[in-house]
Write an enzyme that holds these catalytic residues in place. Structure first.
Site, PDB file in Angstrom:
ATOM      1  N   ASP A  76       0.833  -1.203   0.000  1.00  0.00           N
ATOM      2  CA  ASP A  76       0.000   0.000   0.000  1.00  0.00           C
ATOM      3  C   ASP A  76       0.868   1.253   0.000  1.00  0.00           C
ATOM      4  O   ASP A  76       1.825   1.334  -0.776  1.00  0.00           O
ATOM      5  CB  ASP A  76      -0.929  -0.031   1.215  1.00  0.00           C
ATOM      6  CG  ASP A  76      -2.244   0.675   0.967  1.00  0.00           C
ATOM      7  OD1 ASP A  76      -2.292   1.887   1.171  1.00  0.00           O
ATOM      8  OD2 ASP A  76      -3.220   0.009   0.558  1.00  0.00           O
ATOM      9  N   THR A 103       8.472   2.630   6.207  1.00  0.00           N
ATOM     10  CA  THR A 103       7.906   2.923   7.533  1.00  0.00           C
ATOM     11  C   THR A 103       7.467   4.375   7.660  1.00  0.00           C
ATOM     12  O   THR A 103       7.323   4.898   8.767  1.00  0.00           O
ATOM     13  CB  THR A 103       8.934   2.586   8.619  1.00  0.00           C
ATOM     14  OG1 THR A 103      10.190   3.200   8.299  1.00  0.00           O
ATOM     15  CG2 THR A 103       9.125   1.077   8.726  1.00  0.00           C
ATOM     16  N   HIS A 109      -3.269   5.827   4.330  1.00  0.00           N
ATOM     17  CA  HIS A 109      -4.080   4.644   4.031  1.00  0.00           C
ATOM     18  C   HIS A 109      -3.463   3.377   4.607  1.00  0.00           C
ATOM     19  O   HIS A 109      -4.121   2.591   5.288  1.00  0.00           O
ATOM     20  CB  HIS A 109      -4.235   4.513   2.512  1.00  0.00           C
ATOM     21  CG  HIS A 109      -5.266   3.520   2.086  1.00  0.00           C
ATOM     22  ND1 HIS A 109      -4.951   2.346   1.442  1.00  0.00           N
ATOM     23  CD2 HIS A 109      -6.609   3.524   2.196  1.00  0.00           C
ATOM     24  CE1 HIS A 109      -6.058   1.670   1.164  1.00  0.00           C
ATOM     25  NE2 HIS A 109      -7.084   2.374   1.617  1.00  0.00           N
ATOM     26  N   TYR A 223      -8.501 -13.101  -8.953  1.00  0.00           N
ATOM     27  CA  TYR A 223      -7.566 -14.177  -9.285  1.00  0.00           C
ATOM     28  C   TYR A 223      -7.782 -15.388  -8.386  1.00  0.00           C
ATOM     29  O   TYR A 223      -8.191 -15.265  -7.231  1.00  0.00           O
ATOM     30  CB  TYR A 223      -6.127 -13.692  -9.165  1.00  0.00           C
ATOM     31  CG  TYR A 223      -5.742 -12.652 -10.186  1.00  0.00           C
ATOM     32  CD1 TYR A 223      -5.985 -12.849 -11.544  1.00  0.00           C
ATOM     33  CD2 TYR A 223      -5.134 -11.462  -9.790  1.00  0.00           C
ATOM     34  CE1 TYR A 223      -5.636 -11.881 -12.472  1.00  0.00           C
ATOM     35  CE2 TYR A 223      -4.781 -10.497 -10.714  1.00  0.00           C
ATOM     36  CZ  TYR A 223      -5.032 -10.703 -12.064  1.00  0.00           C
ATOM     37  OH  TYR A 223      -4.695  -9.756 -12.987  1.00  0.00           O
ATOM     38  N   SER A 277     -11.689  -1.272   1.597  1.00  0.00           N
ATOM     39  CA  SER A 277     -10.288  -1.226   2.037  1.00  0.00           C
ATOM     40  C   SER A 277     -10.181  -1.689   3.480  1.00  0.00           C
ATOM     41  O   SER A 277      -9.333  -2.517   3.827  1.00  0.00           O
ATOM     42  CB  SER A 277      -9.734   0.196   1.922  1.00  0.00           C
ATOM     43  OG  SER A 277      -9.485   0.552   0.590  1.00  0.00           O
TER      44      SER A 277
END
Length: 404
Positions: A76, A103, A109, A223, A277
């Site tokens: 992310d 980090t 997000h 997938y 999310s």
């Protein structure tokens, strides 16, 4: 640093993050409202426990597993490892594909997802704690930083980020993102992760952040071997904001999410719309609990447990809205499962053969009444008596003398 409030239209939206907190949810004390706001440079804590912990039965699960020894990769925007909820060792160094350290997190997000999964308890001043509260976070930064197009960064770096997570020994990979693009490099990276026995969890898609808002297949959730997640709200109802499609396998809470806010304590996110999310992160946390509880289980075994025990209206049927239902980690860890259990087929088991229902006809021809002749005779007798009485009465009236 100039303080600014994060709104729905902020850059966080590019990754599906909707930050709120300007208005406290119903039932929250007014004194907590300010603490719920997301303000850069201002450390605040929310004393309320995340509602999703109760819905998922997290505290009930912790005597069985806390995620200890499990590594969850978050591919992310990076993770702000200096948030107080992440003491030394809880966030690994990871890797950044966009410069800087993994980090660090410029848009928040990834840090919000990390808090949902692995935030540590810091006492009464904050109710924030992760579903898999003792797991380790491996930040894989594929987007963010001070410059660059985030969509292009994600497309260019997603496959490389997944491949790194595999090589770094992740047990669970969290992918809180989605696209309609079926990219060969991402498909190959996912296949490699699945072969390595990693539980891969991905967003089923958010309508308000999608370039294509229609329901349908999304990737990488679509997938093979990936758990696709939809966002549920109150009463386990999946929001209209969640994309429907065959990629949806499970649902999890996606609104009123209380979690970590970059370097500055806590924040309340996604008050206006459920976000898959966050729901994805809750499922990743549940997967981390099962990975600790069943260290020798395959990723398919863990997926099966999560799906077979999910809360749903029909035990035998999945749908494109919530998949097999809302994830229930405690039930997934404690259920005794075999192929006789209604729902998804257990790994390695033969597909269930459903016999066609037996069709039988019902004879609706009225049955013969054995007393019908008797009833007919009585009816004629009554009619005869009535006619006789009526005839006698009329005759008597005719014979009556006329008064003078």
């Amino acid at each position: 640093m100039t303080r600014r409030r994060i709104g729905i239209a902020a850059t966080l939206g590019a990754l599906g993050l909707v930050a709120s907190g300007l208005v406290a949810p119903a039932g929250t004390p007014a004194a907590h409202a300010e603490a719920r706001a997301c303000t850069e440079g201002q450390t605040r804590f929310v004393p309320d426990a995340p509602p999703a912990l109760a819905r998922l039965g997290a505290t009930q699960s912790w005597p069985l597993a806390t995620g200890k020894g499990v590594v969850v990769a978050i591919v992310d925007s990076g993770v702000s490892a200096n948030n107080i909820h992440f003491p030394r060792g809880s966030v690994l160094p990871g890797k950044s594909f966009v410069g800087g350290a993994a980090t660090t997190d410029e848009n928040g997000h990834g840090t919000a997802l990390a808090g949902i999964i692995a935030a540590r308890d810091i006492g009464e001043k904050s109710g924030v704690i992760g579903v898999a509260k003792d797991s380790q976070i491996l930040p894989v930064k594929i987007t963010g930083g001070e410059g660059g197009d985030e969509e292009q960064q994600r497309s260019a770096n997603l496959a490389k980020g997944i491949a790194y997570a595999v090589s770094a020994g992740a047990d669970v990979i969290n992918l809180s993102l989605s696209t309609t693009s079926n990219r060969p490099d991402v498909r190959a990276a996912i296949a490699s992760a699945v072969r390595a026995g990693i539980v891969v969890v991905a967003s089923g898609g958010n309508r308000e952040q999608a370039a294509e808002t229609k329901d349908g297949l999304r990737f990488p959730a679509g997938y093979s071997g990936v758990i696709g997640v939809a966002a549920s709200g109150p009463n386990d109802v999946v929001s209209e904001n969640s994309i429907r499609g065959p990629q949806v396998d499970l649902a999890a809470p996606g609104d009123n999410v209380i979690t970590t806010f970059r370097s500055w304590g806590d924040c309340v996110f996604s008050e206006a719309q459920q976000s898959s999310s966050y729901a994805t992160a809750y499922v990743s946390g549940a997967a981390a609990l099962l990975r600790q509880a069943f260290p020798k289980a395959t990723s398919a075994d863990i997926t099966y447990r999560l799906e077979a025990t999910a809360s749903r209206g029909s035990r035998t049927v999945r749908d494109n809205v919530s998949g097999w239902g809302v994830v229930q980690p405690y039930e997934a860890m404690t259920a005794v499962l075999d192929n006789s259990v209604a729902g998804p087929v257990a790994p390695g088991a033969a597909p269930r053969v459903t016999s066609p229902p037996k069709v039988s006809t019902i004879d609706l021809t009225p049955a013969r009444d054995p007393r019908a002749p008797d009833r007919a005779a009585v009816q004629w007798l009554l009619l005869g008596v009535a006619a006789t009485v009526l005839g006698l009465a009329m005759a008597r009236m005719l014979r009556k003398p006329t008064e003078s």
